[in-house]
Design a protein around this motif. Structure first.
Motif, PDB file in Angstrom:
ATOM      1  N   GLY A  16      15.644  -6.864   9.795  1.00 35.58           N
ATOM      2  CA  GLY A  16      16.391  -7.550   8.756  1.00 35.58           C
ATOM      3  C   GLY A  16      15.682  -8.792   8.221  1.00 35.58           C
ATOM      4  N   GLU A  17      14.731  -9.318   9.001  1.00 35.08           N
ATOM      5  CA  GLU A  17      13.969 -10.479   8.536  1.00 35.08           C
ATOM      6  C   GLU A  17      12.882 -10.013   7.574  1.00 35.08           C
ATOM      7  N   ASP A  18      12.357 -10.973   6.812  1.00 37.02           N
ATOM      8  CA  ASP A  18      11.269 -10.667   5.885  1.00 37.02           C
ATOM      9  C   ASP A  18       9.920 -10.826   6.582  1.00 37.02           C
ATOM     10  N   PHE A  19       8.895 -10.238   5.970  1.00 33.75           N
ATOM     11  CA  PHE A  19       7.536 -10.270   6.521  1.00 33.75           C
ATOM     12  C   PHE A  19       6.539 -10.392   5.380  1.00 33.75           C
ATOM     13  N   THR A  20       5.496 -11.210   5.597  1.00 35.11           N
ATOM     14  CA  THR A  20       4.437 -11.327   4.605  1.00 35.11           C
ATOM     15  C   THR A  20       3.082 -11.378   5.293  1.00 35.11           C
ATOM     16  N   THR A  21       2.126 -10.673   4.737  1.00 38.95           N
ATOM     17  CA  THR A  21       0.744 -10.749   5.184  1.00 38.95           C
ATOM     18  C   THR A  21      -0.123 -11.106   3.989  1.00 38.95           C
ATOM     19  N   TYR A  22      -1.204 -11.857   4.260  1.00 36.64           N
ATOM     20  CA  TYR A  22      -2.027 -12.394   3.189  1.00 36.64           C
ATOM     21  C   TYR A  22      -3.496 -11.998   3.376  1.00 36.64           C
ATOM     22  N   ILE A  47      -1.142   1.063  -2.099  1.00 35.22           N
ATOM     23  CA  ILE A  47      -1.207   0.656  -3.500  1.00 35.22           C
ATOM     24  C   ILE A  47      -2.557   0.019  -3.810  1.00 35.22           C
ATOM     25  N   GLN A  48      -2.871  -0.052  -5.088  1.00 36.28           N
ATOM     26  CA  GLN A  48      -4.054  -0.772  -5.550  1.00 36.28           C
ATOM     27  C   GLN A  48      -3.640  -1.751  -6.635  1.00 36.28           C
ATOM     28  N   LEU A  49      -4.184  -2.971  -6.556  1.00 33.88           N
ATOM     29  CA  LEU A  49      -3.951  -3.999  -7.565  1.00 33.88           C
ATOM     30  C   LEU A  49      -5.269  -4.279  -8.269  1.00 33.88           C
ATOM     31  N   VAL A  50      -5.199  -4.422  -9.581  1.00 34.50           N
ATOM     32  CA  VAL A  50      -6.412  -4.591 -10.371  1.00 34.50           C
ATOM     33  C   VAL A  50      -6.364  -5.843 -11.263  1.00 34.50           C
ATOM     34  N   VAL A  55       1.859  -7.917 -10.090  1.00 30.97           N
ATOM     35  CA  VAL A  55       2.904  -7.749  -9.086  1.00 30.97           C
ATOM     36  C   VAL A  55       3.416  -6.320  -9.170  1.00 30.97           C
ATOM     37  N   LYS A  56       3.426  -5.650  -8.033  1.00 33.77           N
ATOM     38  CA  LYS A  56       3.942  -4.284  -7.994  1.00 33.77           C
ATOM     39  C   LYS A  56       4.954  -4.178  -6.861  1.00 33.77           C
ATOM     40  N   LYS A  57       5.955  -3.347  -7.073  1.00 36.32           N
ATOM     41  CA  LYS A  57       6.985  -3.167  -6.059  1.00 36.32           C
ATOM     42  C   LYS A  57       7.123  -1.702  -5.678  1.00 36.32           C
ATOM     43  N   GLN A  58       7.356  -1.490  -4.395  1.00 35.37           N
ATOM     44  CA  GLN A  58       7.676  -0.168  -3.883  1.00 35.37           C
ATOM     45  C   GLN A  58       8.868  -0.366  -2.950  1.00 35.37           C
ATOM     46  N   LYS A  59      10.052  -0.126  -3.463  1.00 30.91           N
ATOM     47  CA  LYS A  59      11.285  -0.305  -2.696  1.00 30.91           C
ATOM     48  C   LYS A  59      11.325  -1.720  -2.119  1.00 30.91           C
ATOM     49  N   ARG A  60      11.247  -1.878  -0.807  1.00 29.01           N
ATOM     50  CA  ARG A  60      11.327  -3.210  -0.205  1.00 29.01           C
ATOM     51  C   ARG A  60       9.967  -3.914  -0.116  1.00 29.01           C
ATOM     52  N   LEU A  61       8.910  -3.280  -0.585  1.00 28.85           N
ATOM     53  CA  LEU A  61       7.573  -3.858  -0.509  1.00 28.85           C
ATOM     54  C   LEU A  61       7.186  -4.451  -1.860  1.00 28.85           C
ATOM     55  N   THR A  62       6.673  -5.683  -1.833  1.00 31.06           N
ATOM     56  CA  THR A  62       6.178  -6.335  -3.045  1.00 31.06           C
ATOM     57  C   THR A  62       4.739  -6.755  -2.820  1.00 31.06           C
ATOM     58  N   PHE A  63       3.874  -6.334  -3.721  1.00 34.30           N
ATOM     59  CA  PHE A  63       2.450  -6.632  -3.647  1.00 34.30           C
ATOM     60  C   PHE A  63       2.080  -7.567  -4.784  1.00 34.30           C
ATOM     61  N   GLN A  64       1.264  -8.589  -4.458  1.00 30.04           N
ATOM     62  CA  GLN A  64       0.834  -9.527  -5.483  1.00 30.04           C
ATOM     63  C   GLN A  64      -0.671  -9.713  -5.437  1.00 30.04           C
ATOM     64  N   PHE A  65      -1.256  -9.886  -6.603  1.00 30.37           N
ATOM     65  CA  PHE A  65      -2.670 -10.206  -6.737  1.00 30.37           C
ATOM     66  C   PHE A  65      -2.738 -11.579  -7.385  1.00 30.37           C
ATOM     67  N   GLY A  66      -3.491 -12.501  -6.817  1.00 34.10           N
ATOM     68  CA  GLY A  66      -3.535 -13.860  -7.305  1.00 34.10           C
ATOM     69  C   GLY A  66      -4.125 -13.965  -8.701  1.00 34.10           C
ATOM     70  N   SER A  73      -1.107 -10.619  -1.471  1.00 35.20           N
ATOM     71  CA  SER A  73      -0.101 -10.629  -0.425  1.00 35.20           C
ATOM     72  C   SER A  73       0.739  -9.360  -0.480  1.00 35.20           C
ATOM     73  N   LEU A  74       1.268  -9.032   0.680  1.00 39.77           N
ATOM     74  CA  LEU A  74       2.225  -7.930   0.814  1.00 39.77           C
ATOM     75  C   LEU A  74       3.467  -8.502   1.475  1.00 39.77           C
ATOM     76  N   HIS A  75       4.595  -8.368   0.818  1.00 39.01           N
ATOM     77  CA  HIS A  75       5.855  -8.904   1.324  1.00 39.01           C
ATOM     78  C   HIS A  75       6.831  -7.766   1.534  1.00 39.01           C
ATOM     79  N   ILE A  76       7.432  -7.731   2.715  1.00 44.05           N
ATOM     80  CA  ILE A  76       8.471  -6.736   2.995  1.00 44.05           C
ATOM     81  C   ILE A  76       9.803  -7.470   3.147  1.00 44.05           C
TER      82      ILE A  76
END
Lengths: 113, 115
Positions: A16-22, A47-50, A55-66, A73-76
């Motif tokens: 239930g908690e959130d998670f982020t990796t960088y 996923i791939q970010l270009v 910012v891309k989302k897949q259900k509970r996953l959010t991916f960001q490119f600076g 980052s990948l945030h769940i």
């Protein structure tokens, strides 16, 4: 060659908690990919970010490119036990090693029910 | 084939023996990668192929390691005079084009144990 630093190395969360990796690079990246490896399994592409700032989302996953394309980052949101595994970022090299895919060290996520 | 196939899935060998690990990539995939993963660790790059040529061999740990790819398809990773520190899972991946801009598909890996 292209190097990326990935943090944290480990993350333990309650379900239930959130998670982020960088992932961070000292040089500008052309793109970045994210993979998930379940325990005992092999890495699977997420996923791939270009684009800068993408910012891309897949259900509970959010991916960001600076904006500078040097970090990602990948945030769940609201982790579930099915999210357990190791999350890797991966970047391509340029120059004479064009095509080489290098992985970050990975973040091992454990989720306590 | 339907996916990347690696064989054997498990290999136990005695120290000092030579081993060959095989990777059969997805049909039509130009790029092929070899990685090594020790228990609980990340993916250590070994070598990659564009077609039959290997532009970057910088990840091979020593001259005991070699790899080849024939016909733009199957690849073999050979480890000569194996040492205990060679014990790891060896993962192979392939992608459609060799630009690192496309998804890499991984095989299940070969778990090598040197005793």
């Amino acid at each position: 060659g292209q190097q990326v630093m990935q943090i944290p190395q480990y993350q333990h969360v309650q379900e239930g908690e959130d998670f982020t990796t960088y992932c961070n690079s000292s040089t500008t990246l052309s793109n970045i990919q994210w993979y998930k490896q379940r325990p005992g399994g092999h890495p699977v592409f997420l996923i791939q970010l270009v684009k800068s700032g993408e910012v891309k989302k897949q259900k509970r996953l959010t991916f960001q490119f600076g904006e500078a394309k040097k970090n990602s980052s990948l945030h769940i949101t609201a982790t579930q036990t099915t999210d357990v595994g190791t999350y890797f970022c991966a970047v391509g090299a340029g120059g004479t090693s064009y095509g080489k895919l290098t992985f970050g060290q990975g973040t091992i996520l454990t989720v306590h029910p | 084939g339907a996916g990347v196939s690696q064989s054997p899935s498990n290999k136990v060998t005695e120290k000092g023996k030579d081993v060959e690990l095989r990777c059969d990539p997805i049909s039509g995939h130009t790029a092929l990668y070899w990685y090594r993963q020790s228990l609980g660790q990340g993916l250590e790059f070994l070598i990659y192929f564009q077609g039959n040529s290997a532009p970057d061999k910088s990840g091979l740990p020593s001259d005991r390691f070699s790899a080849e790819r024939t016909g733009g398809s199957v690849s073999t990773l050979t480890i000569q005079r194996t040492q205990q520190e060679d014990s790891a899972v060896y993962l192979c991946a392939s992608s459609r084009i060799p630009t690192a801009n496309t998804e890499a598909f991984f095989g299940q890996g070969t778990r090598l144990t040197v005793v």
